[in-house]
Design a protein around this motif. Structure first.
Motif, PDB file in Angstrom:
ATOM      1  N   ARG A  22      40.793  12.100  71.810  1.00 28.60           N
ATOM      2  CA  ARG A  22      41.475  12.420  73.064  1.00 28.60           C
ATOM      3  C   ARG A  22      42.861  13.012  72.837  1.00 28.60           C
ATOM      4  N   SER A  63      46.869   1.488  75.944  1.00 29.92           N
ATOM      5  CA  SER A  63      46.382   2.811  75.562  1.00 29.92           C
ATOM      6  C   SER A  63      46.372   2.975  74.048  1.00 29.92           C
ATOM      7  N   GLY A  70      48.432  12.264  84.460  1.00 30.02           N
ATOM      8  CA  GLY A  70      47.205  12.304  83.678  1.00 30.02           C
ATOM      9  C   GLY A  70      46.484  13.625  83.733  1.00 30.02           C
ATOM     10  N   LYS A  71      47.131  14.676  84.276  1.00 32.75           N
ATOM     11  CA  LYS A  71      46.463  15.974  84.423  1.00 32.75           C
ATOM     12  C   LYS A  71      47.282  17.123  83.841  1.00 32.75           C
ATOM     13  N   TRP A  83      47.192  17.039  72.923  1.00 36.46           N
ATOM     14  CA  TRP A  83      48.582  16.637  72.702  1.00 36.46           C
ATOM     15  C   TRP A  83      49.078  17.110  71.345  1.00 36.46           C
ATOM     16  N   GLN A  95      44.791  17.557  80.860  1.00 35.96           N
ATOM     17  CA  GLN A  95      43.829  16.729  81.585  1.00 35.96           C
ATOM     18  C   GLN A  95      43.218  15.688  80.654  1.00 35.96           C
ATOM     19  N   ARG A  96      43.114  14.456  81.117  1.00 38.52           N
ATOM     20  CA  ARG A  96      42.451  13.418  80.315  1.00 38.52           C
ATOM     21  C   ARG A  96      41.018  13.854  80.025  1.00 38.52           C
ATOM     22  N   ARG A  97      40.648  13.837  78.768  1.00 39.13           N
ATOM     23  CA  ARG A  97      39.370  14.401  78.337  1.00 39.13           C
ATOM     24  C   ARG A  97      38.201  13.482  78.668  1.00 39.13           C
ATOM     25  N   SER A 123      45.317   5.531  72.440  1.00 38.50           N
ATOM     26  CA  SER A 123      45.694   6.910  72.128  1.00 38.50           C
ATOM     27  C   SER A 123      47.203   7.057  72.016  1.00 38.50           C
ATOM     28  N   GLY A 130      46.991   6.130  80.194  1.00 36.22           N
ATOM     29  CA  GLY A 130      47.081   6.809  78.910  1.00 36.22           C
ATOM     30  C   GLY A 130      48.497   7.164  78.527  1.00 36.22           C
TER      31      GLY A 130
END
Length: 320
Positions: A175, A206, A254-255, A179, A272-274, A208, A234
């Motif tokens: 994920r 989180s 989160g987008k 980033w 965007q969160r995958r 991640s 996240g």
């Protein structure tokens, strides 16, 4: 097409697969791997199958789902074969194991593996503490877990550190691809100064966020603070400190994130969160050991943890 085989055996399942191939309903020659999904016999079965079907459009595979049911039930194997529109670009075999068979997933899987094709095991949740030592994990070239789907995500991440074996990976790491790409691209722009410290903020649970902080600590060899942020979900922000000014990415919703750095206009970046299907598709592209993931796991011990309140107090103290 969906074919149910209640109270069956793996030999009967194999026989049915041969019949389907001979009748032209399914062709196995184009399959590039066997994906074994290990899960409970609940609603997550269909979610995992859908993600695998989506990933199969890039990686045609035989998908074997080991759905472990009640151990208190009488020993029984219920099978289901899905081909055509119900299986994406794959053929899906669902094995529901009950009673004493619930712990014998590997024995049921072996007769159904594609010959001379790599095996990938995926635990959508409730992964074993040491995937490589699990009977199904021991059969696999690649083992995919998801710390974020565990009851204790951070504790699961620590299990990954202790048990890492070449071939292991985790969707919490996958994920981070966007980033990592944005941060690396930002550092490629002038001024080309060394990063002296970093701060990564995100939800307390989180994994991640922990991994992003550990990646920065490991590969930039700098002190990194991992802060808890109440907003989530996240990762919320990442700040890289440099002499001329900070490189900062903030993603509150989160987008979409905003990227700020000296000498450059502020930019909006897609973060965007995958979806699970996208992460699974990426992980199936490689079967070799992921050295960067391994080094990042070891980097978890280098980060310093705190929360936003502590950060604000430290900054007020510095100003005074």
């Amino acid at each position: 097409m969906i074919i149910d085989l209640p109270s069956t055996t793996t030999s009967q399942v194999n026989k049915k697969l041969v019949e389907l191939r001979e009748s032209g309903g399914a062709v196995a020659l184009g399959r590039v791997l066997t994906l074994v999904i290990v899960t409970g016999d609940g609603t997550e079965v269909e979610k995992a199958i859908q993600a695998a079907n989506d990933a199969s459009r890039e990686h045609p595979a035989r998908v074997i789902v080991v759905a472990r049911g009640l151990k208190q039930a009488a020993p029984r194997l219920d099978a289901q074969i899905r081909v055509g529109g119900d299986a994406g670009a794959s053929e899906v075999i669902v094995l529901r194991l009950y009673g004493a068979l619930a712990d014998e997933g590997a024995g049921s899987v072996v007769p159904l593996l594609l010959p001379d094709a790599p095996v990938v095991a995926w635990w959508p949740s409730d992964a074993p503490e040491s995937p490589a030592k699990d009977p199904i994990g021991a059969l696999s070239h690649r083992r995919i877990t998801d710390a974020a789907a565990e009851a204790d995500p951070i504790g699961a991440l620590q299990d990954r550190v202790r048990s890492y074996t070449d071939g292991d990976t985790d969707l919490a790491w996958t994920r981070l691809t966007s980033w990592r790409a944005v941060l690396a691209a930002a550092l490629d722009l002038p001024p080309h100064e060394p990063v002296t410290a970093a701060t990564v903020s995100g939800a307390a649970d989180s994994p991640s966020t922990d991994l992003l902080a550990a990646w920065l600590a490991s590969y930039l060899d700098i002190p990194v603070r991992r802060l808890e942020h109440p907003r989530g979900p996240g990762i919320v922000s990442a700040v890289l400190e440099r002499p001329s000014g900070n490189v900062e990415i903030v993603r509150p919703d989160g987008k979409v994130g905003s990227l700020t750095q000296p000498g450059q206009p502020d930019r909006r970046v897609a973060l965007q969160r995958r979806e699970v299907r996208d992460c699974l598709t990426e992980d199936l592209r490689r079967l070799d050991p992921d050295e960067i993931y391994e080094a990042t796991l070891h980097g978890l011990s280098k980060i310093t943890k705190g929360d936003e309140a502590e950060q604000e107090t430290d900054e007020e103290g510095e100003e005074s």
